[in-house]
Design an enzyme around this catalytic site. Sequence first.
Site, PDB file in Angstrom:
ATOM      1  N   ARG A 170       2.740  46.822  11.272  1.00  0.00           N
ATOM      2  CA  ARG A 170       3.801  46.938  10.379  1.00  0.00           C
ATOM      3  C   ARG A 170       4.150  48.116  10.143  1.00  0.00           C
ATOM      4  O   ARG A 170       4.028  48.644  10.636  1.00  0.00           O
ATOM      5  CB  ARG A 170       2.369  47.156   8.845  1.00  0.00           C
ATOM      6  CG  ARG A 170       1.441  48.386   9.722  1.00  0.00           C
ATOM      7  CD  ARG A 170       0.389  48.111   8.619  1.00  0.00           C
ATOM      8  NE  ARG A 170       0.612  48.803   7.159  1.00  0.00           N
ATOM      9  CZ  ARG A 170       0.404  47.825   6.235  1.00  0.00           C
ATOM     10  NH1 ARG A 170      -0.386  46.784   6.359  1.00  0.00           N
ATOM     11  NH2 ARG A 170       0.764  48.254   4.943  1.00  0.00           N
ATOM     12  N   GLU A 213       0.321  37.033  -0.349  1.00  0.00           N
ATOM     13  CA  GLU A 213      -0.582  37.101  -1.461  1.00  0.00           C
ATOM     14  C   GLU A 213       0.113  37.736  -3.088  1.00  0.00           C
ATOM     15  O   GLU A 213       0.186  38.719  -3.085  1.00  0.00           O
ATOM     16  CB  GLU A 213      -2.090  37.348  -1.146  1.00  0.00           C
ATOM     17  CG  GLU A 213      -3.342  37.864  -2.251  1.00  0.00           C
ATOM     18  CD  GLU A 213      -4.187  38.264  -2.303  1.00  0.00           C
ATOM     19  OE1 GLU A 213      -4.451  38.848  -1.321  1.00  0.00           O
ATOM     20  OE2 GLU A 213      -5.421  38.096  -3.405  1.00  0.00           O
ATOM     21  N   LYS A 254      -0.093  47.174  -1.844  1.00  0.00           N
ATOM     22  CA  LYS A 254      -0.313  46.935  -2.644  1.00  0.00           C
ATOM     23  C   LYS A 254      -1.065  47.337  -4.261  1.00  0.00           C
ATOM     24  O   LYS A 254      -0.419  47.995  -5.260  1.00  0.00           O
ATOM     25  CB  LYS A 254      -0.015  45.059  -3.654  1.00  0.00           C
ATOM     26  CG  LYS A 254       0.948  44.809  -2.859  1.00  0.00           C
ATOM     27  CD  LYS A 254       0.896  43.047  -2.607  1.00  0.00           C
ATOM     28  CE  LYS A 254       0.798  42.295  -1.514  1.00  0.00           C
ATOM     29  NZ  LYS A 254       0.613  41.301  -1.335  1.00  0.00           N
TER      30      LYS A 254
HETATM   31  P1  ATP Z   1      -0.707  45.367   0.731  1.00  0.00           P
HETATM   32  O1  ATP Z   1      -1.760  45.743   2.206  1.00  0.00           O
HETATM   33  O2  ATP Z   1       0.321  45.624   0.880  1.00  0.00           O
HETATM   34  O3  ATP Z   1      -1.369  44.367  -0.225  1.00  0.00           O
HETATM   35  P2  ATP Z   1      -0.850  42.751   2.404  1.00  0.00           P
HETATM   36  O4  ATP Z   1      -0.543  42.834   4.178  1.00  0.00           O
HETATM   37  O5  ATP Z   1      -2.747  42.480   1.782  1.00  0.00           O
HETATM   38  O6  ATP Z   1      -0.842  43.904   1.596  1.00  0.00           O
HETATM   39  P3  ATP Z   1       0.123  40.418   1.686  1.00  0.00           P
HETATM   40  O7  ATP Z   1       0.915  39.477   0.680  1.00  0.00           O
HETATM   41  O8  ATP Z   1      -1.201  39.400   2.669  1.00  0.00           O
HETATM   42  O9  ATP Z   1      -0.017  41.803   1.566  1.00  0.00           O
HETATM   43  O10 ATP Z   1       0.729  40.487   2.820  1.00  0.00           O
HETATM   44  C1  ATP Z   1       2.270  39.559   3.378  1.00  0.00           C
HETATM   45  C2  ATP Z   1       2.781  39.048   4.360  1.00  0.00           C
HETATM   46  O11 ATP Z   1       3.374  40.252   4.586  1.00  0.00           O
HETATM   47  C3  ATP Z   1       1.469  39.447   5.424  1.00  0.00           C
HETATM   48  O12 ATP Z   1       1.566  38.474   6.228  1.00  0.00           O
HETATM   49  C4  ATP Z   1       1.501  40.711   5.978  1.00  0.00           C
HETATM   50  O13 ATP Z   1       1.068  40.831   7.323  1.00  0.00           O
HETATM   51  C5  ATP Z   1       2.854  41.601   5.700  1.00  0.00           C
HETATM   52  N1  ATP Z   1       3.053  42.637   5.671  1.00  0.00           N
HETATM   53  C6  ATP Z   1       2.212  43.358   4.736  1.00  0.00           C
HETATM   54  N2  ATP Z   1       2.614  44.767   4.614  1.00  0.00           N
HETATM   55  C7  ATP Z   1       3.417  44.969   5.732  1.00  0.00           C
HETATM   56  C8  ATP Z   1       3.711  46.049   6.209  1.00  0.00           C
HETATM   57  N3  ATP Z   1       3.396  46.815   5.744  1.00  0.00           N
HETATM   58  N4  ATP Z   1       5.005  45.787   7.730  1.00  0.00           N
HETATM   59  C9  ATP Z   1       5.593  44.911   7.943  1.00  0.00           C
HETATM   60  N5  ATP Z   1       5.040  43.889   7.214  1.00  0.00           N
HETATM   61  C10 ATP Z   1       3.597  43.939   6.129  1.00  0.00           C
HETATM   62 MG    MG Z   2      -3.498  40.620   2.313  1.00  0.00          MG
END
Ligand code: ATP
Ligand code: MG
Length: 561
Positions: free
Chosen positions: A263, A37, A273
Site C-alpha cells: 500500500r 468500500e 478512511k
Molecule cells: P482504508 O483503510 O483507508 O479504509 P481500505 O483498504 O479499507 O482503506 P477500501 O475501500 O477497502 O479501503 O479500498 C479499496 C481498494 O483500495 C482496496 O483494493 C485497497 O487494497 C486499496 N487501497 C486502500 N488503501 C490503499 C493504499 N494506501 N495504497 C494502495 N491501495 C490502497
Molecule cells: Mg477496507
Amino acid sequence: MSTPEKATPSHFIRQIIQKDLSEGKNSGQVATRFPPEPNGYLHIGHAKSICLNFGLATEFDGTCNLRFDDTNPEKESEEYINAIKADVEWLGFEWNDDIRYASNYFSKIHEYAVQLIEQGQAYVESLSVDEIREYRGTLTEPGKDSPYRNRSVEENIDLFQRMKAGEFDEGTLVLRAKIDMSSGNINMRDPVIYRIRKVEHHQTGNEWCIYPMYDFTHCISDAIEGITHSVCTLEFEAHRPLYDWVLDSLGTPSHPQQIEFARLNLNYTITSKRKLKQLVDEGVVSGWDDPRMPTVAGLRRRGYSPGSIRNFCEMIGVTKSDGVVDMGMLEFSIRDDLDKSAPRAMCVLRPLKVVIENMEEGAKETLSMSAHPKDESMGSREIHFTREIYIDRDDFAEVPPPKYKRLIEGGEVRLRGCYVIKCQEIIKDADGNIIELRCTRDIDTLGKKPEGRKVKGVVHWVSAETCVDAEIRMYDRLFTAENPDSNKDGRTLLDVINPESLTVFHNCKAESGLVGAVVGKPYQFEREGYFVLDSDAHKSKNLVFNRTVTLRDSWTKIAPK
Ligand code: ATP
Ligand code: MG
C-alpha cells in the site's frame, strides 16, 4: 513544448499478467476491478490502486470494474458512493459497463453459503463474540473447536434460514466456515462468513438482516464478475488461503488470482478512511474535500491535476515491500505539471498603496505581458498601470536588512513588466503605521534597462484602479510529524496537527484578468506559488484562491525530523 516520453517502469504484477497471457491463461483476457468500500472518500492511496487496476486493464486491452464492496451498511452511504464515482472519473478512468455492488450478489452469496452448509463446510455458531475470540487461540497457540461445530446439516440449514428470517437478535448467532481451528493461519480458524445486522442497506433496503463478511463476499464477487487478476494490498496476503478455499470449496465457474502489492504510505499525512473521517467529524478540517486532506476530493480542490496524481502513482511504482513515500514527491509532481501549464498572474497578498506622483490622475496605460515566459503559445494578457497601484508590504522596508534588494526610501525597484519606480516619501497614519508610499516612475524604463545604474529588485504589483478583491488561502502540510499515526509517547493524531496548515489573507488585490478565473484552471501568482480558484468561491463575494503548492520545496531543508 514537448515532454519526453517517460519509459514506464515495469513491475511484478505486469510481469505476472504478461506471463499469463503468453501461456494463454484466462482465454487471453485481463479483467481487473477496483473495489472500494463506500465508507469514506477516496484518498491518495486509493488513487494508487485505481491507477494500477485501471491502468493494467487499459494496457492489456482488458476491462476494469468499479465495484462497491458494501457489506457494512451501517458505515456506508450514498454520499460516499457518489463521491467515489466522481473521483474515479476525475482521475480519468472509465469503468466497464455499469457500476457493480457486492450487494447485487447477496442472493447468490447466500446460495453459496447454503451450499457450504450442505457440503458440511459451514455451521451456525452459538458462542458469543467473546467466546469465539477465546476459542480462536493466538499466533502461538492453536484454537479449540466450538461445541457447536458438529451441528447437523439439517440443524444448520434450519438455523441459518431462521437467521435470515429475522428470528434472532444481532450478535446471537453467526455462520462460520468449517476449516481448521489449529491452522497456523488465524484467518483459517473457522472464520465468520455471515452475521446478523438489523439495519437498512443503502442498496437493498430492508431485504436482508444477515450480511456476508468481507472475506466471503470479495472472492465470490470477483468470481461472479470473471475477474482474472484480483489485485489488493499486502494486508490481505494472509487472507489469500481463505480466498482460495472458498472458491475451491464452492467450485465457482472462475477462480481469480489474488495478487498483493504494498500500500502507499505518505509521510506527513495519513491514508486511512477511518482516521480521515475522525478529522472531519471532529471539525479539524472543513470536510472531506478540505484542501489539506490527502483525499482525491481535497487534492482536486487544492488544485492538483488528475495528470499530476497519475504521474505520481507511476513514479512511486508497484512493489511487494512496504515503505514510506516522501510527500515531497507528490508536491514535485504537481509543481512539475503546473510549471508548464499554469499561466502567470499577479496578486498582492499584503497590499500597500503606492502613488506614482509623476503620473496624471485618471491616466491608465495598458501593458501586454506574456501569459507564460517559456511558452509563447499561451499568448499574452493585458494589465493596467495607473497612478495608484499596490505592492506587497513585504516588498518595502523602512529599515532594510543587509543586501535587501526591494524597495526602500530613496531607492528604486522594477515593477514586473513595467517601469522602474523610486520611493520619494513614506506616508504614515497617526499611529506611525505606513499607509502609503509616494513614488515616481522613470519613464525611460519600460522594457529597457535604466540609464547609468543597476536596479536589482523586481516586485509584483497591481493597479489599484482595476484590480479585483481576493481572499487567498495558503496551505501547508496538515501534520507536523513525519509519521502522524505513530502514537509515539501516547500522542494522538490531534496532537500533531500543524497549526499553520491554513493561513487566510482576506484583503488581497488581484490583477483584473483574474475575474475570469474558473475552478480547476491553475495560475502561477508571481513569487507566491501556484493557485486555483476554490470550488466554493461562488459562495463568497470576493474571488477565493487556494494555494496548491509553493514555487519551490521549502520542506526538505527545514522539516523537523
Ligand atoms: P482504508 O483503510 O483507508 O479504509 P481500505 O483498504 O479499507 O482503506 P477500501 O475501500 O477497502 O479501503 O479500498 C479499496 C481498494 O483500495 C482496496 O483494493 C485497497 O487494497 C486499496 N487501497 C486502500 N488503501 C490503499 C493504499 N494506501 N495504497 C494502495 N491501495 C490502497
Ligand atoms: Mg477496507
